[in-house]
Design a protein around this motif. Structure first.
Motif, PDB file in Angstrom:
ATOM      1  N   THR A 149      31.259  10.318  32.836  1.00 21.13           N
ATOM      2  CA  THR A 149      30.712  10.339  31.479  1.00 21.13           C
ATOM      3  C   THR A 149      29.250  10.761  31.451  1.00 21.13           C
ATOM      4  O   THR A 149      28.626  10.749  30.391  1.00 21.13           O
ATOM      5  N   ALA A 150      28.717  11.178  32.611  1.00 19.81           N
ATOM      6  CA  ALA A 150      27.357  11.720  32.639  1.00 19.81           C
ATOM      7  C   ALA A 150      27.292  13.087  31.970  1.00 19.81           C
ATOM      8  O   ALA A 150      26.210  13.653  31.837  1.00 19.81           O
ATOM      9  N   PHE A 151      28.427  13.616  31.521  1.00 18.67           N
ATOM     10  CA  PHE A 151      28.372  14.890  30.791  1.00 18.67           C
ATOM     11  C   PHE A 151      27.577  14.732  29.499  1.00 18.67           C
ATOM     12  O   PHE A 151      27.018  15.714  28.972  1.00 18.67           O
ATOM     13  N   PHE A 152      27.481  13.501  28.976  1.00 20.22           N
ATOM     14  CA  PHE A 152      26.676  13.285  27.772  1.00 20.22           C
ATOM     15  C   PHE A 152      25.205  13.589  28.024  1.00 20.22           C
ATOM     16  O   PHE A 152      24.473  13.910  27.080  1.00 20.22           O
ATOM     17  N   PHE A 153      24.751  13.465  29.273  1.00 18.24           N
ATOM     18  CA  PHE A 153      23.366  13.791  29.600  1.00 18.24           C
ATOM     19  C   PHE A 153      23.067  15.272  29.371  1.00 18.24           C
ATOM     20  O   PHE A 153      21.906  15.655  29.261  1.00 18.24           O
ATOM     21  N   ARG A 154      24.110  16.073  29.362  1.00 18.40           N
ATOM     22  CA  ARG A 154      23.939  17.527  29.249  1.00 18.40           C
ATOM     23  C   ARG A 154      24.255  18.042  27.852  1.00 18.40           C
ATOM     24  O   ARG A 154      24.257  19.247  27.625  1.00 18.40           O
ATOM     25  N   MET A 155      24.561  17.141  26.931  1.00 18.33           N
ATOM     26  CA  MET A 155      24.905  17.523  25.565  1.00 18.33           C
ATOM     27  C   MET A 155      23.747  17.178  24.615  1.00 18.33           C
ATOM     28  O   MET A 155      22.709  16.702  25.041  1.00 18.33           O
ATOM     29  N   GLY A 156      23.961  17.427  23.340  1.00 14.72           N
ATOM     30  CA  GLY A 156      22.934  17.132  22.346  1.00 14.72           C
ATOM     31  C   GLY A 156      22.897  15.667  21.979  1.00 14.72           C
ATOM     32  O   GLY A 156      23.010  15.306  20.799  1.00 14.72           O
ATOM     33  N   TYR A 157      22.721  14.835  22.974  1.00  9.11           N
ATOM     34  CA  TYR A 157      22.672  13.373  22.818  1.00  9.11           C
ATOM     35  C   TYR A 157      21.360  12.839  23.401  1.00  9.11           C
ATOM     36  O   TYR A 157      20.723  13.502  24.227  1.00  9.11           O
ATOM     37  N   SER A 158      21.005  11.622  23.022  1.00 15.41           N
ATOM     38  CA  SER A 158      19.746  11.024  23.480  1.00 15.41           C
ATOM     39  C   SER A 158      19.864  10.326  24.828  1.00 15.41           C
ATOM     40  O   SER A 158      18.890   9.750  25.317  1.00 15.41           O
ATOM     41  N   GLU A 159      21.048  10.358  25.450  1.00 19.08           N
ATOM     42  CA  GLU A 159      21.274   9.593  26.683  1.00 19.08           C
ATOM     43  C   GLU A 159      20.326   9.983  27.814  1.00 19.08           C
ATOM     44  O   GLU A 159      19.842   9.131  28.548  1.00 19.08           O
ATOM     45  N   SER A 160      20.076  11.275  28.000  1.00 16.65           N
ATOM     46  CA  SER A 160      19.222  11.683  29.114  1.00 16.65           C
ATOM     47  C   SER A 160      17.777  11.224  28.904  1.00 16.65           C
ATOM     48  O   SER A 160      17.105  10.831  29.860  1.00 16.65           O
ATOM     49  N   LEU A 161      17.288  11.254  27.683  1.00 17.93           N
ATOM     50  CA  LEU A 161      15.942  10.753  27.398  1.00 17.93           C
ATOM     51  C   LEU A 161      15.872   9.252  27.622  1.00 17.93           C
ATOM     52  O   LEU A 161      14.897   8.738  28.184  1.00 17.93           O
ATOM     53  N   PHE A 162      16.909   8.544  27.196  1.00 16.41           N
ATOM     54  CA  PHE A 162      16.960   7.101  27.410  1.00 16.41           C
ATOM     55  C   PHE A 162      16.966   6.782  28.906  1.00 16.41           C
ATOM     56  O   PHE A 162      16.257   5.884  29.368  1.00 16.41           O
ATOM     57  N   LEU A 163      17.766   7.525  29.679  1.00 18.27           N
ATOM     58  CA  LEU A 163      17.808   7.318  31.126  1.00 18.27           C
ATOM     59  C   LEU A 163      16.448   7.573  31.752  1.00 18.27           C
ATOM     60  O   LEU A 163      15.984   6.785  32.595  1.00 18.27           O
ATOM     61  N   LEU A 164      15.797   8.649  31.357  1.00 13.28           N
ATOM     62  CA  LEU A 164      14.470   8.970  31.893  1.00 13.28           C
ATOM     63  C   LEU A 164      13.482   7.843  31.620  1.00 13.28           C
ATOM     64  O   LEU A 164      12.735   7.425  32.517  1.00 13.28           O
ATOM     65  N   CYS A 165      13.479   7.338  30.406  1.00 12.30           N
ATOM     66  CA  CYS A 165      12.526   6.285  30.033  1.00 12.30           C
ATOM     67  C   CYS A 165      12.791   4.982  30.783  1.00 12.30           C
ATOM     68  O   CYS A 165      11.848   4.307  31.226  1.00 12.30           O
ATOM     69  N   THR A 166      14.055   4.614  30.954  1.00 16.34           N
ATOM     70  CA  THR A 166      14.357   3.358  31.649  1.00 16.34           C
ATOM     71  C   THR A 166      14.006   3.447  33.133  1.00 16.34           C
ATOM     72  O   THR A 166      13.431   2.510  33.693  1.00 16.34           O
ATOM     73  N   VAL A 167      14.323   4.585  33.758  1.00 20.72           N
ATOM     74  CA  VAL A 167      13.976   4.737  35.170  1.00 20.72           C
ATOM     75  C   VAL A 167      12.452   4.766  35.334  1.00 20.72           C
ATOM     76  O   VAL A 167      11.903   4.174  36.281  1.00 20.72           O
ATOM     77  N   LEU A 168      11.762   5.426  34.419  1.00 25.03           N
ATOM     78  CA  LEU A 168      10.305   5.475  34.476  1.00 25.03           C
ATOM     79  C   LEU A 168       9.704   4.075  34.353  1.00 25.03           C
ATOM     80  O   LEU A 168       8.754   3.735  35.077  1.00 25.03           O
ATOM     81  N   ALA A 169      10.248   3.259  33.467  1.00 29.12           N
ATOM     82  CA  ALA A 169       9.737   1.893  33.306  1.00 29.12           C
ATOM     83  C   ALA A 169       9.888   1.101  34.601  1.00 29.12           C
ATOM     84  O   ALA A 169       8.951   0.403  35.037  1.00 29.12           O
ATOM     85  N   PHE A 170      11.047   1.203  35.249  1.00 29.52           N
ATOM     86  CA  PHE A 170      11.259   0.489  36.503  1.00 29.52           C
ATOM     87  C   PHE A 170      10.371   1.051  37.617  1.00 29.52           C
ATOM     88  O   PHE A 170       9.868   0.296  38.460  1.00 29.52           O
ATOM     89  N   TYR A 171      10.206   2.362  37.627  1.00 26.10           N
ATOM     90  CA  TYR A 171       9.344   2.981  38.641  1.00 26.10           C
ATOM     91  C   TYR A 171       7.910   2.477  38.502  1.00 26.10           C
ATOM     92  O   TYR A 171       7.256   2.139  39.501  1.00 26.10           O
ATOM     93  N   LEU A 172       7.420   2.413  37.285  1.00 23.27           N
ATOM     94  CA  LEU A 172       6.056   1.934  37.056  1.00 23.27           C
ATOM     95  C   LEU A 172       5.913   0.466  37.437  1.00 23.27           C
ATOM     96  O   LEU A 172       4.891   0.057  38.015  1.00 23.27           O
ATOM     97  N   MET A 173       6.933  -0.336  37.143  1.00 25.85           N
ATOM     98  CA  MET A 173       6.867  -1.747  37.532  1.00 25.85           C
ATOM     99  C   MET A 173       6.894  -1.893  39.046  1.00 25.85           C
ATOM    100  O   MET A 173       6.177  -2.731  39.608  1.00 25.85           O
TER     101      MET A 173
END
Length: 352
Positions: free
Chosen positions: A96-120
């Motif tokens: 279901t990672a195909f949603f990351f490649r479509m016109g959906y907000s999932e990839s931006l959400f994934l980027l932000c969550t991983v970035l938050a954990f990386y910064l912590m």
């Protein structure tokens, strides 16, 4: 095409802004970070909103995967070995990672969550982590789930309990700036600060029952079983009668949800996931299931599970430990379904 279903709503927001009708489906159900970023791309490049949506999704996905690899190396150090590579492969090939490649907000959400954990993990200033978490809450409602690991992070980085409480009182409001700003906007424009809740409630497969009955159904996992009950409005063949069950997301959505639960449990028990990671993953699965699982008969569960990035840490650990031919077979099979779902979605099949 890749701009189907929710992508059409995001396109309309980019073109004409938000609209709201309390009695019908409205664009206020979709949070502003993704369309706002897309609007910025359209204004600076003069390309169409459809292309801009896909550019933003693909750039965010690339950034998320690079950042996820960096997080794995930082988190596991010298013990990471091939773990980063397998984690990225698992995330990129998840069906279901195909949603990351479509016109959906999932990839931006994934980027932000991983970035938050990386910064912590890098022990960045708390205000900076809070700003990133606030941006995540402007992507989707589940962004508030980052408050769980953030609270643990603040608590652990404080000298004592009182200091931890004081820090939380200061940074917690900052970590909610995204959803707070959206609420202020809808309040000012439409007179309803919870317009996104009202709008989302108009999307349903079946009407919500009383809270007591809903909680009972959730407790006995009735929404999962309803997908395979021919008398239920959520019966998968109603939505995709012409597809094999394995190729129908309405049919396999509950299976992805169960897979997510199992992976989080395994990661927590084996201590592959930290308390911050598994609490965040559990909160994401919980809010999706309790919030709309009954009304939607588990529709979109596969998409929701795809953004729970700690499951890729667990999959990476499992792939590292299994024989190479078996790991290759798993990734190949996952890629096959990723391709099938992508093609069906682009062909406008009901794949949510």
């Amino acid at each position: 095409m890749a701009i189907n279903w929710d992508g059409g709503w995001y396109r309309d927001i980019v073109r004409g802004g938000y609209s709201f009708n309390p009695q019908a489906n409205s664009s206020t159900a979709f949070f502003p970070a993704y369309p706002a970023l897309t609007w910025l791309v359209t204004k600076t490049t003069r390309i169409s909103p459809e292309i801009a949506l896909l550019i933003v999704s693909h750039v965010c996905l690339a950034g998320a995967l690079v950042l996820l690899a960096a997080y794995v190396r930082l988190r596991f150090g010298s013990a990471s070995g091939n773990l980063a590579a397998f984690t990225i492969l698992a995330a990129g090939a998840f069906p279901t990672a195909f949603f990351f490649r479509m016109g959906y907000s999932e990839s931006l959400f994934l980027l932000c969550t991983v970035l938050a954990f990386y910064l912590m993990e890098r022990k960045a200033p708390l205000w900076l982590v809070a700003v990133v978490i606030g941006l995540t809450t402007a992507c989707r409602i589940p962004g508030i789930c980052l408050l769980c690991p953030f609270a643990l992070h603040v608590w652990r980085s404080s000298a004592d309990k009182r200091a931890g409480v004081r820090k939380l009182l200061v940074v917690a409001p900052l970590a909610c700036w995204g959803i707070a700003a959206f609420m202020l906007y809808t309040w000012h424009k439409f007179g309803d600060p919870l317009a996104f809740v009202t709008a989302q409630s108009t999307w349903h497969v079946r009407l919500p029952p009383s809270w007591s009955h809903k909680l009972y159904c959730l407790a006995i996992f009735e929404p999962l079983r309803s997908v395979f009950d021919s008398s239920s409005p959520g019966y998968w063949k109603i939505h995709s009668y012409h597809l094999l069950a394995a190729c129908s997301l309405p049919a396999v959505n509950p299976l992805f949800f169960v897979l997510g639960l199992v992976l989080v449990a395994v990661g927590a028990c084996r201590r592959w996931l930290s308390p911050m990671e598994w609490s965040f993953a559990a909160a994401l699965l919980f809010i999706g299931y309790v919030g709309r699982g009954y009304e939607m008969c588990m529709l979109s569960s596969g998409r929701f599970v795809a953004v729970v990035f700690p499951i890729y840490l667990v999959l990476g650990q499992l792939l590292c430990r299994c024989p190479a031919p078996l790991a290759s077979a798993f990734l190949a099979l996952s890629s096959v379904f990723l391709t099938i779902y992508s093609a069906l979605f682009a062909a406008s099949h009901f794949l949510i």
